[in-house]
Design a protein around this motif. Structure first.
Motif, PDB file in Angstrom:
ATOM      1  N   PHE A 159      36.031   6.704 -13.646  1.00 40.45           N
ATOM      2  CA  PHE A 159      34.976   6.353 -12.864  1.00 40.45           C
ATOM      3  C   PHE A 159      34.419   4.932 -13.406  1.00 40.45           C
ATOM      4  O   PHE A 159      34.139   3.895 -12.575  1.00 40.45           O
ATOM      5  N   GLN A 160      34.321   4.711 -14.647  1.00 32.99           N
ATOM      6  CA  GLN A 160      33.908   3.459 -15.245  1.00 32.99           C
ATOM      7  C   GLN A 160      34.695   2.456 -14.758  1.00 32.99           C
ATOM      8  O   GLN A 160      34.360   1.192 -14.457  1.00 32.99           O
TER       9      GLN A 160
ATOM     10  N   LEU B 173      29.550  15.729  -8.568  1.00 35.13           N
ATOM     11  CA  LEU B 173      29.212  15.822  -9.864  1.00 35.13           C
ATOM     12  C   LEU B 173      28.892  17.190 -10.285  1.00 35.13           C
ATOM     13  O   LEU B 173      28.719  18.045  -9.719  1.00 35.13           O
TER      14      LEU B 173
ATOM     15  N   LEU C 223      39.851  11.549 -11.557  1.00 40.58           N
ATOM     16  CA  LEU C 223      38.755  11.052 -11.129  1.00 40.58           C
ATOM     17  C   LEU C 223      38.859  11.704  -9.481  1.00 40.58           C
ATOM     18  O   LEU C 223      37.971  11.932  -9.131  1.00 40.58           O
TER      19      LEU C 223
ATOM     20  N   LEU D 184      31.034  15.026 -13.592  1.00 40.08           N
ATOM     21  CA  LEU D 184      32.406  14.628 -13.598  1.00 40.08           C
ATOM     22  C   LEU D 184      32.765  15.361 -14.975  1.00 40.08           C
ATOM     23  O   LEU D 184      31.994  15.482 -16.141  1.00 40.08           O
TER      24      LEU D 184
ATOM     25  N   GLN E 234      34.440   1.279 -11.209  1.00 42.69           N
ATOM     26  CA  GLN E 234      33.263   0.508 -11.099  1.00 42.69           C
ATOM     27  C   GLN E 234      33.482  -1.045 -11.307  1.00 42.69           C
ATOM     28  O   GLN E 234      33.263  -1.820 -10.668  1.00 42.69           O
TER      29      GLN E 234
ATOM     30  N   ASP F  49      25.504   3.429  -4.333  1.00 37.18           N
ATOM     31  CA  ASP F  49      25.891   4.447  -5.466  1.00 37.18           C
ATOM     32  C   ASP F  49      27.148   5.018  -5.102  1.00 37.18           C
ATOM     33  O   ASP F  49      27.402   5.807  -4.528  1.00 37.18           O
TER      34      ASP F  49
ATOM     35  N   TYR G 203      34.957  10.631 -15.957  1.00 35.62           N
ATOM     36  CA  TYR G 203      33.858   9.690 -16.102  1.00 35.62           C
ATOM     37  C   TYR G 203      34.388   8.206 -16.618  1.00 35.62           C
ATOM     38  O   TYR G 203      34.024   7.374 -16.226  1.00 35.62           O
TER      39      TYR G 203
ATOM     40  N   SER H   7      28.976   6.845  -7.330  1.00 37.43           N
ATOM     41  CA  SER H   7      29.008   8.062  -7.830  1.00 37.43           C
ATOM     42  C   SER H   7      28.761   9.146  -6.520  1.00 37.43           C
ATOM     43  O   SER H   7      29.185  10.182  -6.665  1.00 37.43           O
ATOM     44  N   SER H   8      27.992   8.717  -5.530  1.00 35.58           N
ATOM     45  CA  SER H   8      27.843   9.926  -4.433  1.00 35.58           C
ATOM     46  C   SER H   8      29.050  10.031  -3.470  1.00 35.58           C
ATOM     47  O   SER H   8      29.054  11.127  -3.021  1.00 35.58           O
TER      48      SER H   8
END
Length: 335
Positions: free
Chosen positions: A255-256, A245, A219, A247, A259, A238, A252, A240-241
């Motif tokens: 990333f989850q 991108l 990541l 990913l 979060q 956000d 990804y 993800s910014s």
């Protein structure tokens, strides 16, 4: 105007550099000659060392006097290697050769062996370079915990406002640039109890276990900015910014997980608290010295020797015997 202010406050007009409490103060890094008072003090102490001290007495003199003389300087400045080597020269003379600087008698043990901890097979003499770093880390500890001290507030406001944090980019005075060289060492033994997240890097610092950039390397290969504070990340709507991108599939999945970590993160009023893997959360230079020195395996007999109730002179004698450093007939034949 300067003369007017001087007359108003009743003080003399001076100029930099000058000496304050024995320390050289100026706008540039102190030169080797600025530490000559320290070297001269060690030389005077060596001359006054008694020739009639036993080996144990010389060890005590080395530890309690010669190792203590540079402490005040080392708690503020990073000593020049030349100055450190000269002080070590006097310490070696005191331990093995006495007060005569011209004495060239061979030392009975190598200096790296002497500076090991007693329970690790050494004599417990401080390594000045490591001790210097441990003392300076105390300053870094005050900075990271944003202590209510004028110089701490000045550095934070001058260099690290707008959520910027210390990194390997050297900025500021010569003194602060020297301090930044120790950044990895203090963060290697520290973790953060998050409050506002203003002093903690999102990916590089330990605030929920290992650093996220090590836990989620795929990541972080997509991160737009390598150094960003946890406070700024928490304020982003956000997350993800913060990454380039699209990913990859593996990134990804990581990333989850990130979060979920951010959703579980609780913020409190106040400032972050940095704690240490030094036995407890409180920072001490002694514990930092042990952490920086590392550890090595040694026979348990050394620990037993120094804890025994026999005279100190006997302990040093048996240490030399166990290390095969006594001037026996066989050793004299080797020489």
């Amino acid at each position: 105007k300067l003369q007017q202010l001087s007359a108003t406050f009743g003080c003399a007009v001076g100029q930099l550099p000058f000496t304050y409490l024995g320390l050289p103060l100026g706008l540039t890094k102190p030169k080797i000659e600025d530490f000559l008072p320290l070297v001269s003090r060690c030389a005077r102490r060596l001359v006054s060392t008694s020739l009639f001290l036993s080996q144990a007495g010389k060890l005590q003199m080395t530890n309690s006097v010669f190792s203590s003389l540079p402490t005040f300087f080392m708690s503020i400045f990073q000593l020049h290697s030349t100055v450190r080597e000269q002080v070590d020269k006097y310490r070696k003379h005191c331990l093995w050769r006495g007060s005569d600087e011209n004495n060239r008698i061979n030392t009975k043990a190598a200096w790296p062996m002497v500076t090991k901890a007693k329970e690790e097979g050494g004599l417990g003499v401080l390594d000045l370079k490591t001790q210097n770093e441990a003392l300076l880390l105390k300053i870094f500890h005050k900075f990271l915990n944003r202590a209510d001290i004028p110089w701490v507030k000045l550095i934070w406001e001058k260099h690290y406002n707008n959520d910027r944090l210390p990194s390997h980019v050297k900025k500021g005075s010569f003194w602060w640039r020297d301090m930044l060289k120790l950044l990895d060492k203090i963060k290697g033994m520290a973790s953060v109890l998050v409050a506002d997240g203003a002093s903690c890097l999102f990916g590089d610092d330990c605030w929920q276990g290992p650093p996220l950039k090590l836990a989620f390397p795929e990541l972080y290969s997509f991160a737009k900015k390598s150094s960003i504070s946890l406070k700024r990340v928490a304020a982003v709507n956000d997350v993800s910014s913060l990454f380039s991108l699209p990913l990859s599939v593996e990134a990804y999945g990581q990333f989850q997980q990130v979060q979920v970590i951010l959703q579980d993160l609780q913020h409190f009023d106040g400032i972050d608290t940095w704690t240490y893997i030094l036995g407890n959360s409180n920072f001490t230079s002694k514990k930092a010295y042990g952490q920086l020195s590392g550890s090595s395996c040694a026979h348990p007999i050394f620990k037993w020797l120094w804890k025994s109730s026999c005279q100190h002179n006997h302990k040093v004698f048996f240490w030399l015997l166990l290390q095969d450093r006594l001037s026996t007939r066989n050793i004299l034949r080797r020489k």
